[in-house]
Design a protein around this motif. Structure first.
Motif, PDB file in Angstrom:
ATOM      1  N   PRO A  58       0.811  -1.228   0.000  1.00  0.00           N
ATOM      2  CA  PRO A  58       0.000   0.000   0.000  1.00  0.00           C
ATOM      3  C   PRO A  58       0.845   1.279   0.000  1.00  0.00           C
ATOM      4  O   PRO A  58       0.405   2.315  -0.448  1.00  0.00           O
ATOM      5  CB  PRO A  58      -0.808  -0.079   1.293  1.00  0.00           C
ATOM      6  CG  PRO A  58      -0.651  -1.460   1.799  1.00  0.00           C
ATOM      7  CD  PRO A  58       0.545  -2.068   1.169  1.00  0.00           C
ATOM      8  N   ARG A  59       2.064   1.179   0.516  1.00  0.00           N
ATOM      9  CA  ARG A  59       2.989   2.317   0.528  1.00  0.00           C
ATOM     10  C   ARG A  59       4.285   1.873  -0.127  1.00  0.00           C
ATOM     11  O   ARG A  59       4.883   0.887   0.291  1.00  0.00           O
ATOM     12  CB  ARG A  59       3.273   2.791   1.944  1.00  0.00           C
ATOM     13  CG  ARG A  59       2.034   3.250   2.704  1.00  0.00           C
ATOM     14  CD  ARG A  59       2.336   3.602   4.157  1.00  0.00           C
ATOM     15  NE  ARG A  59       3.394   4.573   4.329  1.00  0.00           N
ATOM     16  CZ  ARG A  59       3.261   5.901   4.187  1.00  0.00           C
ATOM     17  NH1 ARG A  59       2.078   6.402   3.890  1.00  0.00           N
ATOM     18  NH2 ARG A  59       4.271   6.707   4.356  1.00  0.00           N
ATOM     19  N   THR A  60       4.712   2.588  -1.167  1.00  0.00           N
ATOM     20  CA  THR A  60       5.913   2.208  -1.894  1.00  0.00           C
ATOM     21  C   THR A  60       6.933   3.330  -1.812  1.00  0.00           C
ATOM     22  O   THR A  60       6.685   4.435  -2.285  1.00  0.00           O
ATOM     23  CB  THR A  60       5.582   1.906  -3.372  1.00  0.00           C
ATOM     24  OG1 THR A  60       4.598   0.875  -3.413  1.00  0.00           O
ATOM     25  CG2 THR A  60       6.820   1.469  -4.126  1.00  0.00           C
ATOM     26  N   LEU A  61       8.054   3.029  -1.207  1.00  0.00           N
ATOM     27  CA  LEU A  61       9.153   3.981  -1.105  1.00  0.00           C
ATOM     28  C   LEU A  61       9.844   4.051  -2.457  1.00  0.00           C
ATOM     29  O   LEU A  61      10.350   3.037  -2.956  1.00  0.00           O
ATOM     30  CB  LEU A  61      10.122   3.526  -0.020  1.00  0.00           C
ATOM     31  CG  LEU A  61      11.149   4.519   0.461  1.00  0.00           C
ATOM     32  CD1 LEU A  61      10.460   5.716   1.117  1.00  0.00           C
ATOM     33  CD2 LEU A  61      12.080   3.849   1.468  1.00  0.00           C
ATOM     34  N   MET A  62       9.853   5.222  -3.068  1.00  0.00           N
ATOM     35  CA  MET A  62      10.476   5.396  -4.370  1.00  0.00           C
ATOM     36  C   MET A  62      11.986   5.564  -4.209  1.00  0.00           C
ATOM     37  O   MET A  62      12.501   5.645  -3.098  1.00  0.00           O
ATOM     38  CB  MET A  62       9.861   6.594  -5.084  1.00  0.00           C
ATOM     39  CG  MET A  62       8.371   6.413  -5.390  1.00  0.00           C
ATOM     40  SD  MET A  62       7.993   5.036  -6.486  1.00  0.00           S
ATOM     41  CE  MET A  62       8.602   5.672  -8.038  1.00  0.00           C
ATOM     42  N   ARG A  63      12.687   5.652  -5.304  1.00  0.00           N
ATOM     43  CA  ARG A  63      14.147   5.655  -5.337  1.00  0.00           C
ATOM     44  C   ARG A  63      14.775   6.490  -4.228  1.00  0.00           C
ATOM     45  O   ARG A  63      14.459   7.660  -4.053  1.00  0.00           O
ATOM     46  CB  ARG A  63      14.640   6.166  -6.685  1.00  0.00           C
ATOM     47  CG  ARG A  63      16.135   6.125  -6.770  1.00  0.00           C
ATOM     48  CD  ARG A  63      16.657   6.545  -8.073  1.00  0.00           C
ATOM     49  NE  ARG A  63      18.116   6.477  -8.020  1.00  0.00           N
ATOM     50  CZ  ARG A  63      18.855   6.470  -9.083  1.00  0.00           C
ATOM     51  NH1 ARG A  63      18.314   6.526 -10.267  1.00  0.00           N
ATOM     52  NH2 ARG A  63      20.159   6.423  -8.964  1.00  0.00           N
TER      53      ARG A  63
END
Length: 166
Positions: A58-63
């Protein structure tokens, strides 16, 4: 523009493009996919694509933790794609999540078109869908790619490879 071309296309006739966004994905490639497939083009008079994002979490940490992506569909949305754009990231040595690789394999098995921008070729190769095919990625990863995926014919002298469904 003819009258017919300005009519709205029924949703079932619109090509569905889904991007899998996974931990540490690159925002640049996500932005490119969104620009090409996700933005409405009212001057055309109809929707060309039904565009969506999905993620295994549900939460995606980007680069590099630059920002967190929330509010996108779960990975099951990949199962509805006519074209599935696979995740890419700067750390090509870190393995992909099994759920992401399974989604790529399912899409391939049902005949969806697969797209990998830059390091996304590693995701496609890790899923096993590039075996025996030509593929390319950024030149800085050529040696790593060849070593990890010897059954893929790496092409270092091209910008992209179009192999029909991939």
């Amino acid at each position: 523009m003819t009258k017919e071309s300005s009519q709205a296309v029924p949703a079932a006739d619109v090509h569905r493009v889904v991007v899998i966004v996974d931990e540490n994905s690159n925002p640049f490639e996500l932005g490119c996919a969104t620009e090409v497939f996700g933005l409405r083009r009212p001057e055309i008079g109809r929707d060309l694509y039904d565009f969506g994002l999905c993620s295994p979490e549900p939460r995606t940490l980007m680069r590099d933790g630059f920002f967190t992506l929330t509010g996108v569909a779960g990975l099951e949305a990949a199962d509805t794609a006519d074209t599935l754009i696979v995740p890419n990231r700067p750390d090509v040595e870190a393995p992909r999540r099994p759920a992401v690789l399974d989604a790529v394999r399912r899409a391939h098995a049902r005949g969806a078109r697969l797209v990998g921008f830059c390091s996304g070729a590693f995701t496609l190769a890790e899923a096993g869908v590039l075996d025996g095919r030509r593929a390319t990625a950024h030149w800085q990863w050529a040696d790593s790619f060849r070593a990890r995926f010897p059954s893929v014919r790496f092409a270092s002298d091209v910008l992209f490879v179009d192999d029909g469904d991939i």
